[in-house]
Design an enzyme around this catalytic site. Structure first.
Site, PDB file in Angstrom:
ATOM      1  N   GLU A  97       0.822  -1.205   0.000  1.00  0.00           N
ATOM      2  CA  GLU A  97       0.000   0.000   0.000  1.00  0.00           C
ATOM      3  C   GLU A  97       0.857   1.257   0.000  1.00  0.00           C
ATOM      4  O   GLU A  97       1.980   1.269   0.505  1.00  0.00           O
ATOM      5  CB  GLU A  97      -0.954   0.002   1.189  1.00  0.00           C
ATOM      6  CG  GLU A  97      -0.274   0.009   2.532  1.00  0.00           C
ATOM      7  CD  GLU A  97      -1.304  -0.026   3.673  1.00  0.00           C
ATOM      8  OE1 GLU A  97      -1.953  -1.074   3.818  1.00  0.00           O
ATOM      9  OE2 GLU A  97      -1.438   0.962   4.380  1.00  0.00           O
ATOM     10  N   CYS A 110       3.756   8.349   0.403  1.00  0.00           N
ATOM     11  CA  CYS A 110       4.323   7.472   1.409  1.00  0.00           C
ATOM     12  C   CYS A 110       4.379   6.082   0.786  1.00  0.00           C
ATOM     13  O   CYS A 110       3.357   5.570   0.315  1.00  0.00           O
ATOM     14  CB  CYS A 110       3.419   7.470   2.646  1.00  0.00           C
ATOM     15  SG  CYS A 110       3.955   6.278   3.888  1.00  0.00           S
ATOM     16  N   CYS A 117       6.434  -6.973   7.652  1.00  0.00           N
ATOM     17  CA  CYS A 117       7.574  -6.465   8.416  1.00  0.00           C
ATOM     18  C   CYS A 117       7.830  -7.426   9.569  1.00  0.00           C
ATOM     19  O   CYS A 117       6.902  -8.010  10.118  1.00  0.00           O
ATOM     20  CB  CYS A 117       7.256  -5.071   8.957  1.00  0.00           C
ATOM     21  SG  CYS A 117       8.633  -4.343   9.870  1.00  0.00           S
ATOM     22  N   CYS A 121       6.469  -4.138  15.986  1.00  0.00           N
ATOM     23  CA  CYS A 121       6.003  -3.026  16.828  1.00  0.00           C
ATOM     24  C   CYS A 121       4.530  -3.259  17.191  1.00  0.00           C
ATOM     25  O   CYS A 121       3.710  -3.565  16.318  1.00  0.00           O
ATOM     26  CB  CYS A 121       6.159  -1.695  16.095  1.00  0.00           C
ATOM     27  SG  CYS A 121       7.857  -1.391  15.579  1.00  0.00           S
ATOM     28  N   CYS A 124       1.394  -1.516  15.383  1.00  0.00           N
ATOM     29  CA  CYS A 124       1.443  -1.435  13.923  1.00  0.00           C
ATOM     30  C   CYS A 124       0.761  -2.638  13.271  1.00  0.00           C
ATOM     31  O   CYS A 124       1.071  -3.786  13.588  1.00  0.00           O
ATOM     32  CB  CYS A 124       2.896  -1.340  13.481  1.00  0.00           C
ATOM     33  SG  CYS A 124       3.103  -1.442  11.707  1.00  0.00           S
ATOM     34  N   CYS A 338      -0.797   3.301   8.659  1.00  0.00           N
ATOM     35  CA  CYS A 338       0.173   2.299   8.228  1.00  0.00           C
ATOM     36  C   CYS A 338      -0.349   0.854   8.299  1.00  0.00           C
ATOM     37  O   CYS A 338      -0.700   0.370   9.361  1.00  0.00           O
ATOM     38  CB  CYS A 338       1.392   2.463   9.124  1.00  0.00           C
ATOM     39  SG  CYS A 338       2.644   1.231   8.939  1.00  0.00           S
TER      40      CYS A 338
HETATM   41  S1  SF4 Z   1       6.173   0.484  12.682  1.00  0.00           S
HETATM   42 FE1  SF4 Z   1       5.399  -1.344  11.623  1.00  0.00          FE
HETATM   43  S2  SF4 Z   1       6.337  -1.279   9.600  1.00  0.00           S
HETATM   44 FE2  SF4 Z   1       7.500   0.135  10.916  1.00  0.00          FE
HETATM   45  S3  SF4 Z   1       9.190  -1.096  11.753  1.00  0.00           S
HETATM   46 FE3  SF4 Z   1       7.523  -1.226  13.248  1.00  0.00          FE
HETATM   47  S4  SF4 Z   1       6.404  -3.080  12.656  1.00  0.00           S
HETATM   48 FE4  SF4 Z   1       7.666  -2.521  10.907  1.00  0.00          FE
END
Ligand code: SF4
Length: 356
Positions: A97, A110, A117, A121, A124, A338
């Site tokens: 995206e 963006c 990923c 986090c 996220c 995100c």
């Molecule tokens: S915020 Fe999301 S995309 Fe960014 S590093 Fe952390 S887990 Fe990965």
């Protein structure tokens, strides 16, 4: 036995690499400039569109090279502020995206750097399914090119803050920066490019040595190791002090003010005590703090901070003479945070598959 030779990813070749590659297939060097312009300025999606090349040469290019493009899958436009969110399908069926945000100072996109990923986090949505794969340089370039093609508007700013940790895909990301800012291509000023990292210290230090003028944004999100580790597993690998030292090193080497990103989660990291601790951490640094009211995701029980807490947090930083802004929310009516759109798309597809 038949040998299968992989075609070369032509969009990921710099002009110099393209010259060398064309020489190997018996073509004149000057063709490189023409072809590079078709790919990176005129943004064609097919060799057949390169109309100042002979039919034979176009056919030869198609047999030697692969022209990687992303494909438009879904598009959502915010009725509130014109923000457009795109879902693009990659050639292997994966989905990424991107977002186009329209500001007075120009159009900002963006983009994503990975499919999924692995950084984990807690706030996220992009990391919920882990990492699928890195994006190629050509795919990252084409995220920008496709938005420019679809919107018909010039992109002037790029933030690499979509899905993925760019420092975890370092070589492809660095080549992307060189090519997108090249005067032979779209020529986007490096000063208008921001890369966000969760704090992978060796790569941040390596980036400081690349000679770029891009802005580094650190996802900080907590004022000490203990709290940070609760929401960002990467904090177990790199101590906060080492991460901040790497930011200082980046500033020393590039002269570019580092941006600290701080997502505010209700009752977790938005207290006055957190704001005071953060102020002590950053006091005296030439930096900028971006406060981001967190977007709730249904898989986690994080709630957005109240307006009062956000303002108090900001006031405390300002009292300590720290530059701070609250990030203006863009496209909140289209799931623009995100990873949320890609996630709802994959969830939807999975439900459809299960129902078959
Ligand atoms: S915020 Fe999301 S995309 Fe960014 S590093 Fe952390 S887990 Fe990965």
């Amino acid at each position: 036995m038949q040998s299968i030779t992989e075609k070369i990813d032509i969009k990921a070749l710099t002009l110099e690499e393209l010259k060398a590659s064309l020489k190997i297939i018996g073509e004149k060097e000057f063709r490189a400039k023409q072809i590079y312009e078709w790919l990176h300025v005129k943004l064609v999606r097919d060799f057949e569109e390169m109309t100042n090349l002979s039919k034979e040469l176009r056919a030869k290019l198609a047999s030697e090279y692969e022209l990687i493009c992303v494909n438009d899958l879904e598009r959502y436009e915010s009725k509130m502020d014109g923000t457009v969110k795109y879902l693009f399908r990659l050639s292997d069926g994966n989905v990424v995206e991107c977002v186009l945000m329209k500001y007075h100072h120009g159009n900002s996109v963006c983009i994503s750097s990975q499919v999924g990923c692995r950084m984990g986090c807690r706030f996220c949505a992009s990391t919920l399914g882990g990492l699928t794969r890195n994006l190629k340089t050509s795919e990252m370039l084409d995220e920008v090119y496709q938005i420019q093609r679809l919107s018909g508007e010039r992109v002037s700013n790029i933030v690499i803050m979509g899905t993925g940790e760019p420092m975890d895909n370092y070589d492809n990301f660095v080549k992307f920066i060189r090519m997108i800012s090249s005067s032979d291509g779209l020529n986007i000023s490096q000063r208008n490019i921001t890369v966000s990292t969760c704090g992978i210290v060796p790569k941040m230090r390596a980036l400081a040595e690349e000679g770029f003028a891009i802005t580094l944004a650190l996802s900080l999100h907590a004022p000490n190791d203990e709290e940070r580790a609760k929401i960002m597993p990467v904090a177990n690998s790199y101590q906060l002090q080492d991460v901040l030292n790497a930011c200082d090193y980046y500033y020393e080497k590039t002269g570019r003010r580092v941006s600290y990103e701080y997502s505010l989660v209700d009752g977790v990291n938005d207290t006055a005590a957190c704001a005071k601790e953060l102020s002590r951490l950053l006091k005296g640094k030439n930096c900028h703090v971006n406060l981001i009211p967190v977007n709730p995701i249904k898989e986690r029980d994080y709630k957005r901070s109240t307006g009062n807490n956000i303002q108090n947090f900001k006031n405390i930083l300002e009292k300590n003479r720290i530059n701070v802004t609250i990030r203006r929310e863009m496209g909140s009516d289209i799931n623009a945070a995100c990873g949320q759109l890609r996630k709802s798309y994959t969830d939807k597809t999975m439900v459809q598959e299960v129902n078959l």
